[in-house]
Design a protein around this motif. Structure first.
Motif, PDB file in Angstrom:
ATOM      1  N   MET A   1       0.843  -1.200   0.000  1.00 38.22           N
ATOM      2  CA  MET A   1       0.000   0.000   0.000  1.00 38.22           C
ATOM      3  C   MET A   1       0.884   1.259   0.000  1.00 38.22           C
ATOM      4  O   MET A   1       1.871   1.295   0.747  1.00 38.22           O
ATOM      5  N   ASN A   2       0.542   2.251  -0.824  1.00 39.71           N
ATOM      6  CA  ASN A   2       1.347   3.472  -0.800  1.00 39.71           C
ATOM      7  C   ASN A   2       0.739   4.490   0.196  1.00 39.71           C
ATOM      8  O   ASN A   2      -0.318   4.260   0.768  1.00 39.71           O
ATOM      9  N   ILE A   3       1.436   5.623   0.340  1.00 37.49           N
ATOM     10  CA  ILE A   3       1.050   6.562   1.402  1.00 37.49           C
ATOM     11  C   ILE A   3      -0.356   7.129   1.159  1.00 37.49           C
ATOM     12  O   ILE A   3      -1.158   7.244   2.083  1.00 37.49           O
ATOM     13  N   THR A   4      -0.656   7.459  -0.109  1.00 43.29           N
ATOM     14  CA  THR A   4      -1.982   8.027  -0.402  1.00 43.29           C
ATOM     15  C   THR A   4      -3.076   7.037  -0.020  1.00 43.29           C
ATOM     16  O   THR A   4      -4.103   7.419   0.568  1.00 43.29           O
ATOM     17  N   GLU A   5      -2.856   5.765  -0.343  1.00 41.54           N
ATOM     18  CA  GLU A   5      -3.865   4.742   0.005  1.00 41.54           C
ATOM     19  C   GLU A   5      -4.018   4.622   1.527  1.00 41.54           C
ATOM     20  O   GLU A   5      -5.118   4.443   2.049  1.00 41.54           O
ATOM     21  N   ILE A   6      -2.895   4.755   2.222  1.00 42.18           N
ATOM     22  CA  ILE A   6      -2.964   4.668   3.693  1.00 42.18           C
ATOM     23  C   ILE A   6      -3.751   5.854   4.264  1.00 42.18           C
ATOM     24  O   ILE A   6      -4.626   5.685   5.107  1.00 42.18           O
ATOM     25  N   TYR A   7      -3.443   7.077   3.765  1.00 46.19           N
ATOM     26  CA  TYR A   7      -4.189   8.256   4.244  1.00 46.19           C
ATOM     27  C   TYR A   7      -5.688   8.041   4.034  1.00 46.19           C
ATOM     28  O   TYR A   7      -6.506   8.366   4.883  1.00 46.19           O
ATOM     29  N   GLU A   8      -6.043   7.487   2.860  1.00 49.70           N
ATOM     30  CA  GLU A   8      -7.467   7.286   2.540  1.00 49.70           C
ATOM     31  C   GLU A   8      -8.107   6.272   3.493  1.00 49.70           C
ATOM     32  O   GLU A   8      -9.173   6.503   4.051  1.00 49.70           O
ATOM     33  N   LYS A   9      -7.390   5.168   3.685  1.00 47.31           N
ATOM     34  CA  LYS A   9      -7.942   4.123   4.564  1.00 47.31           C
ATOM     35  C   LYS A   9      -8.098   4.644   6.001  1.00 47.31           C
ATOM     36  O   LYS A   9      -9.009   4.228   6.732  1.00 47.31           O
ATOM     37  N   ALA A  10      -7.214   5.590   6.384  1.00 49.76           N
ATOM     38  CA  ALA A  10      -7.250   6.116   7.762  1.00 49.76           C
ATOM     39  C   ALA A  10      -8.388   7.124   7.966  1.00 49.76           C
ATOM     40  O   ALA A  10      -8.623   7.561   9.085  1.00 49.76           O
ATOM     41  N   ASN A  11      -9.104   7.454   6.880  1.00 50.09           N
ATOM     42  CA  ASN A  11     -10.228   8.397   7.028  1.00 50.09           C
ATOM     43  C   ASN A  11     -11.338   7.844   7.911  1.00 50.09           C
ATOM     44  O   ASN A  11     -12.218   8.568   8.344  1.00 50.09           O
ATOM     45  N   LYS A  12     -11.297   6.526   8.167  1.00 49.60           N
ATOM     46  CA  LYS A  12     -12.339   5.940   9.025  1.00 49.60           C
ATOM     47  C   LYS A  12     -12.200   6.399  10.481  1.00 49.60           C
ATOM     48  O   LYS A  12     -13.111   6.244  11.277  1.00 49.60           O
ATOM     49  N   TYR A  13     -11.029   6.963  10.834  1.00 54.46           N
ATOM     50  CA  TYR A  13     -10.810   7.396  12.219  1.00 54.46           C
ATOM     51  C   TYR A  13     -11.158   8.872  12.390  1.00 54.46           C
ATOM     52  O   TYR A  13     -11.017   9.659  11.455  1.00 54.46           O
ATOM     53  N   ASP A  14     -11.537   9.224  13.612  1.00 55.57           N
ATOM     54  CA  ASP A  14     -11.713  10.639  13.954  1.00 55.57           C
ATOM     55  C   ASP A  14     -10.436  11.103  14.664  1.00 55.57           C
ATOM     56  O   ASP A  14     -10.183  10.715  15.801  1.00 55.57           O
ATOM     57  N   PHE A  15      -9.660  11.923  13.972  1.00 58.39           N
ATOM     58  CA  PHE A  15      -8.377  12.367  14.537  1.00 58.39           C
ATOM     59  C   PHE A  15      -8.504  13.686  15.302  1.00 58.39           C
ATOM     60  O   PHE A  15      -7.510  14.218  15.765  1.00 58.39           O
ATOM     61  N   SER A  16      -9.729  14.206  15.403  1.00 62.03           N
ATOM     62  CA  SER A  16      -9.854  15.593  15.888  1.00 62.03           C
ATOM     63  C   SER A  16      -9.385  15.793  17.329  1.00 62.03           C
ATOM     64  O   SER A  16      -9.021  16.881  17.710  1.00 62.03           O
ATOM     65  N   ASN A  17      -9.392  14.728  18.141  1.00 69.91           N
ATOM     66  CA  ASN A  17      -9.030  14.932  19.560  1.00 69.91           C
ATOM     67  C   ASN A  17      -7.658  14.412  19.949  1.00 69.91           C
ATOM     68  O   ASN A  17      -7.368  14.273  21.133  1.00 69.91           O
ATOM     69  N   ILE A  18      -6.816  14.098  18.980  1.00 70.22           N
ATOM     70  CA  ILE A  18      -5.557  13.444  19.390  1.00 70.22           C
ATOM     71  C   ILE A  18      -4.575  14.419  20.030  1.00 70.22           C
ATOM     72  O   ILE A  18      -3.625  13.998  20.659  1.00 70.22           O
ATOM     73  N   ASP A  19      -4.785  15.677  19.867  1.00 72.90           N
ATOM     74  CA  ASP A  19      -4.126  16.796  20.551  1.00 72.90           C
ATOM     75  C   ASP A  19      -2.594  16.786  20.607  1.00 72.90           C
ATOM     76  O   ASP A  19      -1.997  17.518  21.355  1.00 72.90           O
ATOM     77  N   ILE A  20      -1.976  15.926  19.835  1.00 73.55           N
ATOM     78  CA  ILE A  20      -0.517  15.989  19.793  1.00 73.55           C
ATOM     79  C   ILE A  20      -0.023  16.316  18.391  1.00 73.55           C
ATOM     80  O   ILE A  20       0.970  16.962  18.215  1.00 73.55           O
ATOM     81  N   CYS A  21      -0.762  15.852  17.393  1.00 72.80           N
ATOM     82  CA  CYS A  21      -0.376  16.164  16.024  1.00 72.80           C
ATOM     83  C   CYS A  21      -1.581  15.913  15.123  1.00 72.80           C
ATOM     84  O   CYS A  21      -2.607  15.424  15.578  1.00 72.80           O
ATOM     85  N   THR A  22      -1.431  16.240  13.845  1.00 71.68           N
ATOM     86  CA  THR A  22      -2.540  16.037  12.912  1.00 71.68           C
ATOM     87  C   THR A  22      -2.556  14.572  12.450  1.00 71.68           C
ATOM     88  O   THR A  22      -1.630  13.814  12.723  1.00 71.68           O
ATOM     89  N   LYS A  23      -3.627  14.239  11.719  1.00 69.32           N
ATOM     90  CA  LYS A  23      -3.772  12.874  11.200  1.00 69.32           C
ATOM     91  C   LYS A  23      -2.532  12.467  10.393  1.00 69.32           C
ATOM     92  O   LYS A  23      -1.919  11.429  10.660  1.00 69.32           O
ATOM     93  N   ASN A  24      -2.147  13.309   9.404  1.00 68.10           N
ATOM     94  CA  ASN A  24      -1.034  12.896   8.544  1.00 68.10           C
ATOM     95  C   ASN A  24       0.279  12.818   9.314  1.00 68.10           C
ATOM     96  O   ASN A  24       1.097  11.927   9.078  1.00 68.10           O
ATOM     97  N   GLN A  25       0.470  13.755  10.260  1.00 66.07           N
ATOM     98  CA  GLN A  25       1.718  13.694  11.067  1.00 66.07           C
ATOM     99  C   GLN A  25       1.784  12.388  11.854  1.00 66.07           C
ATOM    100  O   GLN A  25       2.837  11.762  11.950  1.00 66.07           O
ATOM    101  N   ALA A  26       0.644  11.991  12.410  1.00 65.65           N
ATOM    102  CA  ALA A  26       0.623  10.748  13.186  1.00 65.65           C
ATOM    103  C   ALA A  26       0.986   9.565  12.285  1.00 65.65           C
ATOM    104  O   ALA A  26       1.832   8.730  12.637  1.00 65.65           O
TER     105      ALA A  26
END
Ligand code: SAM
Length: 288
Positions: A1-26
């Motif tokens: 899987m390449n990075i773009t596919e991983i970012y897409e698959k990770a859209n199922k998560y709600d990253f709004s409260n992780i409070d340390i970094c953004t979705k892509n940084q994580a």
């Protein structure tokens, strides 16, 4: 899987409260960890990076822990970059914060300018402050004190991991208690003690609450450790020695008042962080 596919698959998560970094940084941090590469290598080769099926499984297991179990990413990965080093972190130690690098920078500047020889990192946790100072200044000797035995093991691992060559000593002690009979006197004492007021701890984010309470709880006012350290440090500082603290953003006035109760201390500097919050206070001790 390449990075773009991983970012897409990770859209199922709600990253709004992780409070340390953004979705892509994580995601990027986890990929760097899995592929054992640094961020520079990641950004220069991200179009070519492919994760195997096993690597994708690991990545999403980590994301499950981050999002659903609210485990800080640094604990999941097991390490964190700080200053010019990388540190092992477990749930037994506070995750070193970027703001704390200000204290490290200041300590290094004073050590090099005034040719200071020995230092104490009091309340050392992972050892990040003392180790980064040891590796980037002219200091000869660094002592580490913590009351958590598990933290002391992590300090030892981090000293080895970061190839520290100065003399080191790891001391189990409730503040200065076990140093009383040693006769040690230091040129400089640095400390980032617990400073969150007890009643504020329940309101911290779920991620911060995963860190050891012992590392956070500064008593009712948040100032308990400063009060004790300022008083006792007088027995452990050489004449013209330095005492430097990281402090909470709203604690400068209180700290200045505490210091002003002692004729032995002269406040030299009050330092702000990048957000213009008070962050570090630096004092010189004069033996009377
Ligand atoms: C805010 S953390 C700082 C850790 C590390 N210096 C850093 O900046 O990342 C405070 C540390 O103080 C330690 N601590 C708490 N009470 C202590 C005590 N009475 N004596 C010594 N260390 C103590 C905790 O175990 C924790 O590691």
């Amino acid at each position: 899987m390449n990075i773009t596919e991983i970012y897409e698959k990770a859209n199922k998560y709600d990253f709004s409260n992780i409070d340390i970094c953004t979705k892509n940084q994580a995601i990027n941090l986890i990929i760097c960890h899995i592929k054992k590469i640094n961020m520079t290598k990641f950004y220069t080769s991200m179009n070519e990076i492919i994760l195997s099926k096993e690597e994708v499984t690991i990545l999403f297991k980590y994301l499950d822990e981050l999002i659903y179990n609210k485990i800080p990413l640094q604990y999941i990965i097991g390490e964190v970059p700080f200053y010019k080093e990388k540190y092992i972190v477990t749930k037994d130690v506070l995750i070193p914060r970027q703001d704390t690098e200000i204290l490290v920078d200041k300590a290094i500047a004073y050590i090099n300018r005034y040719n200071l020889k020995n230092a104490l990192d009091l309340c050392s946790g992972s050892g990040a402050i003392g180790i980064s100072i040891s590796n980037n200044s002219k200091i000869n000797c660094m002592h580490f004190v913590d009351v958590s035995k598990n933290a002391l093991e992590i300090i030892n691992k981090n000293i080895i991991k970061n190839d520290v060559t100065v003399d080191t000593k790891i001391i189990y002690s409730n503040l200065f208690e076990n140093l009383m009979t040693t006769g040690y006197k230091y040129d400089i004492i640095v400390s980032n003690p617990p400073y969150i007021p007890t009643n504020d701890i329940d309101n911290l984010s779920e991620y911060v609450k995963r860190e050891p309470r012992l590392a956070l709880d500064g008593g009712i006012s948040g100032l308990d450790f400063y009060i004790k350290i300022i008083d006792k440090a007088r027995d452990f500082l050489k004449d013209n020695g330095y005492l430097m603290f990281e402090i909470g953003y709203n604690q400068m006035e209180s700290l200045s008042k505490i210091f002003s109760n002692y004729v032995e201390y002269e406040i030299l500097e009050k330092v702000k962080d990048l957000n213009l919050n008070d962050r570090v206070i630096i004092c010189r001790f004069h033996k009377i």
